[in-house]
Design a protein around this motif. Structure first.
Motif, mmCIF file in Angstrom:
data_model
loop_
_atom_site.group_PDB
_atom_site.id
_atom_site.type_symbol
_atom_site.label_atom_id
_atom_site.label_comp_id
_atom_site.label_asym_id
_atom_site.label_seq_id
_atom_site.Cartn_x
_atom_site.Cartn_y
_atom_site.Cartn_z
ATOM 1 N N ILE A 77 0.688 5.063 4.921
ATOM 2 C CA ILE A 77 2.114 5.384 6.067
ATOM 3 C C ILE A 77 2.933 4.539 4.188
ATOM 4 C CG2 ILE A 77 2.237 2.791 6.455
ATOM 5 C CD1 ILE A 77 3.612 6.555 8.147
ATOM 6 N N HIS A 78 2.670 3.639 3.298
ATOM 7 C CA HIS A 78 4.163 3.423 2.753
ATOM 8 C C HIS A 78 4.704 4.692 1.796
ATOM 9 C CE1 HIS A 78 1.112 1.372 0.820
ATOM 10 N NE2 HIS A 78 1.555 1.474 -0.520
ATOM 11 N N ARG A 79 3.172 4.623 1.360
ATOM 12 C CA ARG A 79 2.972 6.246 0.328
ATOM 13 C C ARG A 79 4.214 7.093 0.855
ATOM 14 N NH1 ARG A 79 -0.764 6.300 -4.232
ATOM 15 N NH2 ARG A 79 0.673 6.973 -5.506
ATOM 16 N N VAL A 80 3.521 8.187 1.902
ATOM 17 C CA VAL A 80 4.008 8.889 2.367
ATOM 18 C C VAL A 80 5.621 8.995 3.183
ATOM 19 C CG1 VAL A 80 3.745 10.795 4.531
ATOM 20 C CG2 VAL A 80 1.176 9.814 3.232
ATOM 21 N N LEU A 81 5.575 7.798 3.425
ATOM 22 C CA LEU A 81 7.148 7.657 3.738
ATOM 23 C C LEU A 81 8.058 7.131 2.347
ATOM 24 C CD1 LEU A 81 7.271 4.882 6.203
ATOM 25 C CD2 LEU A 81 7.295 7.877 6.592
ATOM 26 N N GLU A 94 -0.135 12.554 -5.320
ATOM 27 C CA GLU A 94 -0.453 11.642 -5.344
ATOM 28 C C GLU A 94 -0.526 10.108 -3.409
ATOM 29 O OE1 GLU A 94 1.396 10.381 -8.586
ATOM 30 O OE2 GLU A 94 0.080 11.171 -10.486
ATOM 31 N N SER A 95 0.170 10.670 -3.097
ATOM 32 C CA SER A 95 0.785 10.129 -1.503
ATOM 33 C C SER A 95 -0.334 11.098 -0.966
ATOM 34 C CB SER A 95 2.315 10.133 -1.531
ATOM 35 O OG SER A 95 2.436 11.651 -1.457
ATOM 36 N N GLY A 96 -1.131 11.862 -1.220
ATOM 37 C CA GLY A 96 -1.934 12.461 -0.308
ATOM 38 C C GLY A 96 -0.605 13.477 0.772
ATOM 39 N N VAL A 97 0.138 13.923 0.352
ATOM 40 C CA VAL A 97 0.848 14.724 1.486
ATOM 41 C C VAL A 97 0.881 15.885 1.594
ATOM 42 C CG1 VAL A 97 3.466 16.124 1.805
ATOM 43 C CG2 VAL A 97 3.305 13.394 1.357
ATOM 44 N N VAL A 98 0.171 16.205 -0.225
ATOM 45 C CA VAL A 98 0.130 17.744 -0.808
ATOM 46 C C VAL A 98 -1.535 17.744 -1.097
ATOM 47 C CG1 VAL A 98 2.331 18.806 -0.879
ATOM 48 C CG2 VAL A 98 1.467 17.951 -2.339
ATOM 49 N N PHE A 99 -1.946 19.365 -1.487
ATOM 50 C CA PHE A 99 -2.961 19.298 -1.937
ATOM 51 C C PHE A 99 -2.357 20.225 -2.815
ATOM 52 C CE2 PHE A 99 -7.453 21.877 -3.048
ATOM 53 C CZ PHE A 99 -7.864 21.172 -2.977
ATOM 54 N N PHE A 134 -1.432 9.973 10.783
ATOM 55 C CA PHE A 134 -0.013 9.720 10.855
ATOM 56 C C PHE A 134 0.187 10.620 11.641
ATOM 57 C CE2 PHE A 134 -0.427 8.078 6.564
ATOM 58 C CZ PHE A 134 -1.151 6.372 7.169
ATOM 59 N N PRO A 135 -0.929 10.663 13.389
ATOM 60 C CA PRO A 135 -0.384 12.086 14.413
ATOM 61 C C PRO A 135 1.291 12.324 14.409
ATOM 62 C CG PRO A 135 -2.112 11.143 14.995
ATOM 63 C CD PRO A 135 -1.262 9.921 13.865
#
Length: 107
Positions: free
Chosen positions: A17-21, A65-70, A91-92
């Motif tokens: 969550i902290h990397r995505v945010l 790297e945060s996992g938000v995109v491919f 994180f629904p």
């Protein structure tokens, strides 16, 4: 012929969550995510056609790297898409909520 570029992505369970945010906290990256949510997969250059290549690479790398995109290579193109299913699993509702809040800030 040179080998195709490959990109490393975190496994779904390793998306935090902290990397995505953090990735979503920067307005330029948030606008990129909004465009991906609306358009689906695009050539990364479409996310910032007026940006210097190094700036675009920095922001798309951070999102990856945060996992938000491919990200995947397609010839000379760098195709990028939102990891909607993975983010929804971890994180629904998060991305939709952040994007909705971002829209309110623009009003």
């Amino acid at each position: 012929m040179s080998p195709s570029r490959t990109y490393e992505h975190p496994d779904t369970d390793d998306i935090t969550i902290h990397r995505v945010l953090f990735a979503l906290s920067e307005p330029l990256r948030l606008n990129m995510v909004r465009m991906l949510a609306e358009r689906g997969e695009v050539d990364s250059i479409e996310l910032g056609p007026d940006l210097p290549r190094s700036t675009l690479t920095h922001h798309t790398s951070l999102l990856r790297e945060s996992g938000v995109v491919f990200v995947r290579a397609e010839g000379r193109k760098c195709m990028i898409r939102l990891r909607t299913d993975d983010l929804e699993t971890r994180f629904p509702g998060l991305v939709d909520t952040v994007l909705a809040g971002h829209g309110e800030d623009d009003a």
